[in-house]
Design a protein around this motif. Structure first.
Motif, PDB file in Angstrom:
ATOM      1  N   GLU A 167      36.655  53.612  43.783  1.00 43.84           N
ATOM      2  CA  GLU A 167      37.365  52.410  44.222  1.00 43.84           C
ATOM      3  C   GLU A 167      36.437  51.195  44.227  1.00 43.84           C
ATOM      4  OE1 GLU A 167      40.597  51.842  45.449  1.00 43.84           O
ATOM      5  OE2 GLU A 167      41.281  53.821  44.835  1.00 43.84           O
ATOM      6  N   GLU A 168      35.190  51.394  44.604  1.00 44.19           N
ATOM      7  CA  GLU A 168      34.239  50.284  44.588  1.00 44.19           C
ATOM      8  C   GLU A 168      34.015  49.784  43.164  1.00 44.19           C
ATOM      9  OE1 GLU A 168      31.618  47.309  44.998  1.00 44.19           O
ATOM     10  OE2 GLU A 168      33.002  48.160  46.475  1.00 44.19           O
ATOM     11  N   VAL A 169      33.971  50.697  42.194  1.00 52.05           N
ATOM     12  CA  VAL A 169      33.838  50.289  40.792  1.00 52.05           C
ATOM     13  C   VAL A 169      35.028  49.429  40.380  1.00 52.05           C
ATOM     14  CG1 VAL A 169      33.849  51.125  38.408  1.00 52.05           C
ATOM     15  CG2 VAL A 169      32.391  52.233  40.107  1.00 52.05           C
ATOM     16  N   GLY A 170      36.234  49.850  40.751  1.00 51.91           N
ATOM     17  CA  GLY A 170      37.426  49.088  40.397  1.00 51.91           C
ATOM     18  C   GLY A 170      37.453  47.717  41.046  1.00 51.91           C
ATOM     19  N   THR A 231      43.797  51.313  41.081  1.00 49.09           N
ATOM     20  CA  THR A 231      42.616  50.448  41.114  1.00 49.09           C
ATOM     21  C   THR A 231      41.531  50.954  40.177  1.00 49.09           C
ATOM     22  OG1 THR A 231      43.084  49.932  43.424  1.00 49.09           O
ATOM     23  CG2 THR A 231      40.878  49.418  42.647  1.00 49.09           C
ATOM     24  N   THR A 232      41.543  52.250  39.882  1.00 46.09           N
ATOM     25  CA  THR A 232      40.457  52.854  39.117  1.00 46.09           C
ATOM     26  C   THR A 232      40.887  53.343  37.740  1.00 46.09           C
ATOM     27  OG1 THR A 232      40.869  54.946  40.294  1.00 46.09           O
ATOM     28  CG2 THR A 232      39.173  53.486  41.174  1.00 46.09           C
ATOM     29  N   PRO A 305      38.209  52.457  30.673  1.00 49.18           N
ATOM     30  CA  PRO A 305      39.560  53.017  30.777  1.00 49.18           C
ATOM     31  C   PRO A 305      39.798  53.654  32.142  1.00 49.18           C
ATOM     32  CG  PRO A 305      38.170  54.386  29.388  1.00 49.18           C
ATOM     33  CD  PRO A 305      37.411  53.132  29.649  1.00 49.18           C
ATOM     34  N   PHE A 306      38.745  54.238  32.684  1.00 53.28           N
ATOM     35  CA  PHE A 306      38.743  54.800  34.035  1.00 53.28           C
ATOM     36  C   PHE A 306      37.429  54.404  34.702  1.00 53.28           C
ATOM     37  CE2 PHE A 306      41.000  57.760  31.235  1.00 53.28           C
ATOM     38  CZ  PHE A 306      42.257  57.787  31.836  1.00 53.28           C
ATOM     39  N   ALA A 307      37.438  54.325  36.016  1.00 51.42           N
ATOM     40  CA  ALA A 307      36.197  54.022  36.728  1.00 51.42           C
ATOM     41  C   ALA A 307      35.145  55.094  36.484  1.00 51.42           C
ATOM     42  CB  ALA A 307      36.475  53.882  38.221  1.00 51.42           C
ATOM     43  N   ALA A 332      39.930  45.322  35.216  1.00 55.79           N
ATOM     44  CA  ALA A 332      40.487  44.048  35.675  1.00 55.79           C
ATOM     45  C   ALA A 332      41.338  43.371  34.614  1.00 55.79           C
ATOM     46  CB  ALA A 332      39.357  43.111  36.093  1.00 55.79           C
ATOM     47  N   LEU A 333      40.856  43.383  33.365  1.00 52.80           N
ATOM     48  CA  LEU A 333      41.505  42.617  32.299  1.00 52.80           C
ATOM     49  C   LEU A 333      42.598  43.388  31.581  1.00 52.80           C
ATOM     50  CD1 LEU A 333      38.311  41.052  30.684  1.00 52.80           C
ATOM     51  CD2 LEU A 333      39.852  40.000  32.343  1.00 52.80           C
TER      52      LEU A 333
END
Length: 379
Positions: A167-170, A231-232, A305-307, A332-333
């Motif tokens: 989640e922090e990565v996302g 989110t991830t 594509p994934f965190a 994000a994009l």
């Protein structure tokens, strides 16, 4: 052996699925992006020897050689050979590697490379429908190969990676992308396309207000208590990107200035069941080919594509972890699969000049079948 130079790289804004580009034809959007790269680099279309286009899912509206259809839409390219490269998420970066090989071999002087995916029209997995033609592929012996999402989640479980880390990565990807957009840094990678004032009014659609709340789901996407959430996991998106690759001789003949040099590139196979690809190994191989030390790399643009893709690099390439995606990434994009790889290049190339001593940077991407690609650029 001739060098391969990048004369220009850029992309369209990335649109949300069923958003701004949902009613566009992939060949039409790609044609506009190819034309913009030629125009903004000052290159006469008559100088192009070949067109190579990455597309992850070349079916439906993206079938029947979308590269040739897009080339026909660009004045002066109708007689140029054009073909599609389809290697899942890595498609446009692999197309770039093949363009570099064509230039270095002397077979081509100028190659126009593109990438496109309109996932509003052709969603991921559309080419895997059991309602299609033929028989399903017989599984190979050994461990069952999961779809990309569940495979990424299994990778996280096996490596002891918890939801908080992911989640922090996302959140970090989105925070950095929003900061980059506010500072105007994303504008450098966007091409001027018809219908929008440079750099295209509105920018990347998934960075719009309210998008975060809509994507942060409390439960896992693939199981109720799973690790991956909205989110991830990068959202499906629509977009196109392009780059112009040329030899030094062709660059001089055209009177143009390159924005970067391709110092090395590598494609490395991997385990389809692993859940994370081999881009870290591809990056190390590219750096070795270019004789660039770990300390000589100043920036890394990695597809998200994934965190788990980012965490894999944080574990496997700890020395480069702080260099990953300083302006955010796919989480994000959005992730228009066939365009994502060249989108990384479009971000990396203009950023090289700002690195200490000119520096070098990596663009890297993984595919669901386990292979990874990395391209090393120097200013």
């Amino acid at each position: 052996m001739p060098e391969a130079l990048i004369l220009r790289a850029g992309r369209s804004p990335f649109g949300a699925r069923h958003g701004r580009f949902a009613q566009r034809h992939p060949a039409e959007l790609l044609g506009e992006v190819l034309a913009a790269v030629l125009r903004e680099s000052g290159t006469d279309p008559g100088a192009v020897d070949e067109v190579l286009v990455g597309c992850a899912t070349p079916v439906g509206a993206q079938a029947a050689n979308v590269a040739a259809a897009a080339a026909r839409a660009v004045g002066g390219l109708s007689g140029v050979p054009a073909s599609v490269v389809s290697t899942q998420d890595t498609s446009s970066l692999v197309a770039l590697v093949r363009a570099v090989d064509a230039v270095r071999s002397g077979r081509c002087g100028v190659v126009l490379v593109g990438g496109v995916e309109l996932m509003s029209t052709v969603p991921a997995g559309a080419d895997m429908s059991h309602r299609g033609f033929g028989l399903p592929l017989t599984p190979t012996p050994g461990e069952a190969h999961l779809p990309p999402g569940p495979a990424a989640e299994r990778w996280a479980q096996r490596h002891g990676v918890g939801r908080d880390w992911l989640e922090e990565v996302g959140r970090r990807s989105r925070r950095r992308a929003e900061e980059a957009q506010a500072a105007g840094r994303l504008a450098a990678e966007l091409l001027s396309l018809p219908g929008g004032a440079p750099p295209n009014a509105g920018g990347d659609e998934l960075l719009g207000a309210g998008e975060v709340a809509g994507r942060q789901l409390p439960e896992g996407l693939y199981s109720r208590d799973g690790l991956l959430t909205a989110t991830t996991v990068a959202p499906m998106a629509d977009g196109a990107a392009a780059a112009l690759v040329a030899s030094p001789a062709a660059t001089r003949r055209l009177g143009l200035e390159p924005v970067a040099r391709v110092a090395a590139a590598a494609v490395v196979g991997g385990d389809p069941g692993a859940g994370c690809g081999s881009s870290p190994e591809a990056a190390r191989r590219a750096a070795a080919l270019a004789d660039v030390s770990d300390g000589g790399i100043g920036r890394v643009e990695l597809a998200e594509p994934f965190a788990t893709a980012v965490v894999n690099w944080e574990i496997s390439c700890a020395g480069w972890a702080e260099l990953l995606n300083p302006d955010g990434g796919s989480l994000a994009l959005g992730h228009p699969q066939g365009a994502t790889g060249l989108g990384l290049l479009a971000r990396l190339a203009p950023a090289l000049a700002a690195l200490d001593g000119g520096g070098a940077g990596l663009a890297a991407c993984d595919a669901a079948d386990g292979h990874g690609v990395a391209v090393l650029l120097e200013a």
